[in-house]
Enzyme design. Structure first.
Site, PDB file in Angstrom:
ATOM      1  N   GLU A 119       0.833  -1.192   0.000  1.00  0.00           N
ATOM      2  CA  GLU A 119       0.000   0.000   0.000  1.00  0.00           C
ATOM      3  C   GLU A 119       0.873   1.248   0.000  1.00  0.00           C
ATOM      4  O   GLU A 119       1.963   1.269   0.577  1.00  0.00           O
ATOM      5  CB  GLU A 119      -0.937   0.004   1.205  1.00  0.00           C
ATOM      6  CG  GLU A 119      -1.974  -1.108   1.132  1.00  0.00           C
ATOM      7  CD  GLU A 119      -2.866  -1.200   2.370  1.00  0.00           C
ATOM      8  OE1 GLU A 119      -4.037  -1.574   2.213  1.00  0.00           O
ATOM      9  OE2 GLU A 119      -2.382  -0.912   3.479  1.00  0.00           O
TER      10      GLU A 119
ATOM     11  N   CYS B  29       3.360   8.700   0.888  1.00  0.00           N
ATOM     12  CA  CYS B  29       3.945   7.784   1.867  1.00  0.00           C
ATOM     13  C   CYS B  29       4.140   6.441   1.171  1.00  0.00           C
ATOM     14  O   CYS B  29       3.175   5.850   0.672  1.00  0.00           O
ATOM     15  CB  CYS B  29       3.006   7.648   3.069  1.00  0.00           C
ATOM     16  SG  CYS B  29       3.563   6.505   4.341  1.00  0.00           S
TER      17      CYS B  29
ATOM     18  N   CYS C  90       6.454  -6.484   7.554  1.00  0.00           N
ATOM     19  CA  CYS C  90       7.520  -5.865   8.340  1.00  0.00           C
ATOM     20  C   CYS C  90       7.968  -6.838   9.414  1.00  0.00           C
ATOM     21  O   CYS C  90       7.157  -7.593   9.967  1.00  0.00           O
ATOM     22  CB  CYS C  90       7.029  -4.562   8.983  1.00  0.00           C
ATOM     23  SG  CYS C  90       8.308  -3.662   9.887  1.00  0.00           S
TER      24      CYS C  90
ATOM     25  N   CYS D 202       6.395  -3.906  16.009  1.00  0.00           N
ATOM     26  CA  CYS D 202       5.970  -2.859  16.939  1.00  0.00           C
ATOM     27  C   CYS D 202       4.512  -3.075  17.348  1.00  0.00           C
ATOM     28  O   CYS D 202       3.669  -3.416  16.515  1.00  0.00           O
ATOM     29  CB  CYS D 202       6.146  -1.480  16.302  1.00  0.00           C
ATOM     30  SG  CYS D 202       7.868  -1.118  15.859  1.00  0.00           S
TER      31      CYS D 202
ATOM     32  N   CYS E 137       1.381  -1.098  15.408  1.00  0.00           N
ATOM     33  CA  CYS E 137       1.416  -0.937  13.957  1.00  0.00           C
ATOM     34  C   CYS E 137       0.861  -2.171  13.264  1.00  0.00           C
ATOM     35  O   CYS E 137       1.216  -3.303  13.604  1.00  0.00           O
ATOM     36  CB  CYS E 137       2.856  -0.676  13.501  1.00  0.00           C
ATOM     37  SG  CYS E 137       3.020  -0.381  11.737  1.00  0.00           S
TER      38      CYS E 137
ATOM     39  N   CYS F  72      -1.520   6.662  10.036  1.00  0.00           N
ATOM     40  CA  CYS F  72      -0.236   6.114  10.465  1.00  0.00           C
ATOM     41  C   CYS F  72      -0.417   4.796  11.211  1.00  0.00           C
ATOM     42  O   CYS F  72      -1.220   4.684  12.124  1.00  0.00           O
ATOM     43  CB  CYS F  72       0.467   7.121  11.373  1.00  0.00           C
ATOM     44  SG  CYS F  72       2.101   6.611  11.869  1.00  0.00           S
TER      45      CYS F  72
END
Length: 387
Positions: free
Chosen positions: A94, A139, A146, A150, A153, A370
């Site tokens: 994305e 962005c 990933c 975290c 996220c 975010c």
């Protein structure tokens, strides 16, 4: 030694010069090919009309063509567009286009502006007299998924699937630029999408060179920001490779090792003292600042006492602080603090002398805010409150 040839979209002009000279092409042809791809955004060799037919056939045979295709565009009520992109191997990523009106009388701030805005804007005087226009920050993603894990996220809920190639990273910007609407201009690019950019260092660095090359899109390094969760050796490498010209954003999110390690596993490998030393050593140009990203998580890191620790931790560093009330995600029971807690946290930092912004949430209704970019079809693993 590179085991596979560079994808045509990932090649720099000097690399085109070498490969085309070996074919007996004229010296200026390398610049023409690079400009077709990166300045004009043309990836179909058949459309490169000033190139010899034999060269166009060769480029097609080498695989020059679209590296990703838009599968879905989600448009938010606030103008944010989240693009779901399909890669050649079927994987999805994305990217987000964040428009903001600029010009006389306009003080709108983008979701990513606090990181993307440069501190020494040579264009400021010219812009003050210009007609209003829509600036766009894009962005972009650097990985499919990933590995950082975290706790706030969504991008890492399925773990890391693979790195993106430089052609796939830069290709997002080529596509994003082609999808701009009337009156819009691509102004800033932030490496804050899916993935940890410095975990995929080689491709990230090559994409930076592609996007800022004067024969291509020619983005100013002042308008490109790379965000990292704190990979210390790669921060030093980025500073050395680009002379500190690439803007740096640090996902900090806590002022002590215990809290940060609970929120961000990378801190166990590179604790705060290492990270802060790397930031002090980063060769930042005069009048430029590092952006500190701080996601406020209710009951975890949002106490005013934590703000005072943060102010002490950052003392002496040229920074601006971007506070981000956590965007709720399906994979976590964590959430944002109340608005009063956010204001109290900001007040402590402002009183301590820091430039401190609260990030305005953008694209919530299309999950483009975010920390909300997630793999299509990923099964969330619920993360409970920490500590």
């Amino acid at each position: 030694m590179r085991s596979t040839p560079l994808h045509p979209v990932a090649r720099l002009p000097e690399e085109w010069s070498v490969s085309l000279a070996a074919r007996g092409e004229r010296s200026f042809t390398a610049k023409q090919v690079f400009q077709w791809i990166h300045r004009r955004g043309v990836l179909d060799p058949a459309a490169m009309t000033n190139l010899p037919a034999r060269l166009r056939e060769h480029l097609a045979a080498e695989g020059l063509g679209e590296v990703l295709t838009p599968e879905r565009v989600h448009r938010s009520e606030d103008g944010t567009r989240k693009l779901l992109l399909r890669l050649r191997d079927g994987a999805t990523i994305e990217t987000v286009l964040l428009p903001s009106v600029s010009g006389p009388g306009s003080h709108a701030q983008l979701d990513a502006d606090a990181a993307a805005a440069d501190d020494e804007d040579d264009d400021a005087a010219a812009e003050a007299d210009a007609a209003p226009r829509v600036r766009v920050t894009q962005c972009i993603s650097t990985q499919v998924g990933c590995a950082m894990g975290c706790g706030f996220c969504a991008s890492g809920v399925a773990g890391l699937k693979r790195h993106l190639g430089a052609e796939e990273i830069a290709g997002q910007v080529l596509l994003g630029r082609a999808m701009l609407e009337e009156g819009e201009e691509l102004r800033n690019v932030v490496y804050m999408g899916m993935g940890e950019p410095l975990h995929n260092y080689e491709a990230t660095a090559r994409s930076l060179r592609l996007l800022t090359h004067p024969e291509g899109i020619n983005l100013s390094t002042r308008r490109v920001t790379v965000s990292t969760s704190g990979l210390v050796p790669e921060i030093a490498r980025l500073g050395a490779d680009f002379g500190g010209q690439i803007a740096l954003a640090i996902s900090l999110h806590a002022a002590d090792d215990e809290t940060r390690s609970a929120l961000m596993p990378i801190n166990r490998k590179h604790p705060l003292d290492e990270l802060l030393a790397a930031l002090r050593a980063y060769p930042l140009p005069r009048r430029r600042r590092i952006t500190i990203e701080y996601t406020l998580v209710a009951g975890q890191n949002d106490d005013p006492a934590e703000a005072r620790r943060l102010a002490k931790l950052l003392r002496g560093l040229p920074v601006k602080i971007n506070l981000i009330p956590m965007n709720p995600i399906e994979a976590s029971s964590l959430g944002p603090p109340a608005q009063e807690r956010v204001a109290a946290f900001q007040e402590v930092l402002t009183q301590a002398g820091y430039s401190c912004f609260v990030r305005r949430r953008r694209g919530d209704d299309v999950s483009a805010a975010c920390g909300q970019l997630v793999l299509l079809g990923a099964k969330p693993k619920v993360r409970r409150a920490l500590g």
